[in-house]
Motif scaffolding. Sequence first.
Motif, mmCIF file in Angstrom:
data_model
loop_
_atom_site.group_PDB
_atom_site.id
_atom_site.type_symbol
_atom_site.label_atom_id
_atom_site.label_comp_id
_atom_site.label_asym_id
_atom_site.label_seq_id
_atom_site.Cartn_x
_atom_site.Cartn_y
_atom_site.Cartn_z
ATOM 1 N N LEU A 131 -0.865 4.767 -2.201
ATOM 2 C CA LEU A 131 -0.615 6.047 -1.515
ATOM 3 C C LEU A 131 0.300 6.986 -2.312
ATOM 4 N N LYS A 132 0.981 6.448 -3.331
ATOM 5 C CA LYS A 132 1.893 7.232 -4.163
ATOM 6 C C LYS A 132 2.857 8.078 -3.329
ATOM 7 N N PRO A 133 3.665 7.433 -2.442
ATOM 8 C CA PRO A 133 4.568 8.207 -1.575
ATOM 9 C C PRO A 133 5.614 9.017 -2.334
ATOM 10 N N GLU A 134 5.899 8.600 -3.573
ATOM 11 C CA GLU A 134 6.850 9.383 -4.371
ATOM 12 C C GLU A 134 6.316 10.784 -4.637
ATOM 13 N N ILE A 135 5.000 10.976 -4.464
ATOM 14 C CA ILE A 135 4.384 12.303 -4.601
ATOM 15 C C ILE A 135 3.902 12.816 -3.249
ATOM 16 N N THR A 136 3.112 11.963 -2.557
ATOM 17 C CA THR A 136 2.489 12.404 -1.295
ATOM 18 C C THR A 136 3.509 12.647 -0.191
ATOM 19 N N ILE A 178 5.372 9.299 7.198
ATOM 20 C CA ILE A 178 6.719 9.031 6.678
ATOM 21 C C ILE A 178 7.230 7.699 7.223
ATOM 22 N N ILE A 179 7.012 7.449 8.529
ATOM 23 C CA ILE A 179 7.425 6.175 9.137
ATOM 24 C C ILE A 179 6.740 5.008 8.443
ATOM 25 N N TYR A 180 5.422 5.150 8.207
ATOM 26 C CA TYR A 180 4.658 4.076 7.568
ATOM 27 C C TYR A 180 5.191 3.764 6.176
ATOM 28 N N THR A 181 5.340 4.777 5.338
ATOM 29 C CA THR A 181 5.791 4.541 3.957
ATOM 30 C C THR A 181 7.241 4.064 3.916
ATOM 31 N N THR A 182 8.066 4.550 4.856
ATOM 32 C CA THR A 182 9.467 4.103 4.928
ATOM 33 C C THR A 182 9.540 2.618 5.232
ATOM 34 N N PHE A 183 8.751 2.166 6.213
ATOM 35 C CA PHE A 183 8.772 0.749 6.560
ATOM 36 C C PHE A 183 8.079 -0.106 5.509
ATOM 37 N N CYS A 184 7.137 0.463 4.772
ATOM 38 C CA CYS A 184 6.563 -0.274 3.632
ATOM 39 C C CYS A 184 7.659 -0.577 2.620
ATOM 40 N N ASP A 185 8.493 0.423 2.335
ATOM 41 C CA ASP A 185 9.621 0.213 1.417
ATOM 42 C C ASP A 185 10.593 -0.817 1.982
ATOM 43 N N THR A 186 10.852 -0.711 3.308
ATOM 44 C CA THR A 186 11.798 -1.623 3.950
ATOM 45 C C THR A 186 11.318 -3.067 3.887
ATOM 46 N N PHE A 187 10.062 -3.291 4.251
ATOM 47 C CA PHE A 187 9.534 -4.658 4.291
ATOM 48 C C PHE A 187 9.318 -5.252 2.898
ATOM 49 N N VAL A 213 0.828 -1.218 0.000
ATOM 50 C CA VAL A 213 0.000 0.000 0.000
ATOM 51 C C VAL A 213 0.857 1.261 0.000
ATOM 52 N N GLY A 214 1.965 1.229 0.765
ATOM 53 C CA GLY A 214 2.754 2.451 0.943
ATOM 54 C C GLY A 214 4.067 2.502 0.194
ATOM 55 N N VAL A 215 4.326 1.539 -0.708
ATOM 56 C CA VAL A 215 5.576 1.566 -1.472
ATOM 57 C C VAL A 215 5.460 2.543 -2.643
ATOM 58 N N ASN A 216 6.599 2.930 -3.176
ATOM 59 C CA ASN A 216 6.595 3.781 -4.369
ATOM 60 C C ASN A 216 5.809 3.104 -5.489
ATOM 61 N N GLY A 217 4.853 3.851 -6.043
ATOM 62 C CA GLY A 217 4.010 3.302 -7.095
ATOM 63 C C GLY A 217 2.754 2.648 -6.570
ATOM 64 N N GLY A 218 2.645 2.519 -5.219
ATOM 65 C CA GLY A 218 1.468 1.916 -4.607
ATOM 66 C C GLY A 218 0.314 2.899 -4.522
ATOM 67 N N ILE A 226 4.361 16.486 -1.182
ATOM 68 C CA ILE A 226 3.279 17.078 -0.386
ATOM 69 C C ILE A 226 3.599 17.066 1.108
ATOM 70 N N ALA A 227 4.066 15.916 1.639
ATOM 71 C CA ALA A 227 4.353 15.816 3.074
ATOM 72 C C ALA A 227 5.488 16.754 3.480
#
Length: 339
Positions: A36-41, A213-222, A29-34, A45-46
Amino acid sequence: MRLLERVRKEWFMVGIVVAIGAAKLEPSVGVNGGPLKPEITVSYIAVATIFFNSGLSLKTEELTSALVHLKLHLFIQVFTLAFFPTTIWLFLQLLSVTSINEWLLKGLQTVGCMPPPVSSAVILTKAVGGNEAAAIFNSAFGSFLGIVVTPVLLLLFLGSSSSVPFTSIFSQLFMTVVVPLVIGQIVRRYIKDWLERKKPPFGVVSSSVLLMIIYTTFCDTFSNPNIDLDKFSLILILFIISIQLSFMLLTFVFSTRNNSGFTPADTVAIIFCSTHKSLTLGIPMLKIVFAGHEHLSLISLPLLIYHPAQILLGSVLVPTIKSWMVSRQKGVKLTRPTV
C-alpha cells in the motif's frame, strides 16, 4: 432487515473493527514499504485529500471567521504545547519513585511535547459536526509551530537537543496541508452552486480516509517488534488511554464553563485538537533528537501506542460527543428569545 439498517448507520464503527482485524491478520500489507506504500499514500495523498476535501466543503466565510477566533486558537495551542507537557512532567515526578522503566517515563514525556497531527483531529471534528474550520487552522498551525517548539520542549524537559530539518518538514506540511486546502477553496468558487444542490458526501470521504489511516497505523503497530503485547504493554496501553481520557475531560470542562465564550462546535474542535499528538512528525523528531541512543525504542514506545489509541478512542467517542453537541445546540436554540 433491521440488522442491515443498523450496519448502514454504524458502518464507520464496523469499518474500524474490520480495519483493525485486517491489520492484525496481515500487517505486512499496510506497513511502510509494503504494497500500500503508506509512506506515500497516507503521508501525502491521504492527508492532501483530507484538506482538499475540507477546502471544497467549507464555506469561505466559515474559514475566514475561524481564522480570527483568537481566543480559541490560543486555548488550543497553550493547552497542547504548554499545559499538556507540564502536567505530564508533574505527574511523572510521582511515577519516578516507582519501578517503571525510566526510559518509558521519558517516552511519556516526549508524547506531551509533541505537536498536534494534521489529519485525525480534523476528520474526527468533521465526523461529529464540530467547528471544522477551527480544527483545520489549529492542526496546521500547531504542526508548523511544533517544528520549532517541540525540540525546545524536549531540551527543557529531557535535556536532549539536536538540529531539526525545518525546511523539509515545513515544505511537506505546506504541500500536503496549505496547498490542497487553497486549491479546494478555489475549485469551490467555480462549482459552489453544484455543491449546494448535490451535497456530495464529504463526511463519508473523510471517514473513509480515516479508516485507511487506522488500518495502516495498526499495521505498523502489529508489525513493530518493539511493541510486544505482554501484560506490561497492555497495562501501559490502558494507562496511556486513561491519560488521554483525562485530558479530553479537562478540555471539555474548561471549554464548557458558562463564561468560556465557546460554542458546542468549538468544544468539539478543542477536545480533539488539544489532546491529539502527531506520530508523523513525532517519530522523525525522536530519531533525530535521540539519534544513536540505545534506549530509542523504549522512548518511542509510548508515542507508538498513543497514536493508534487516540484515533481509536476518538472514533469510538464520535457518536457520544455528537449526541452531546446536538442536544446542547438544540438547548441554545430553545432558550433564545423570540422576536
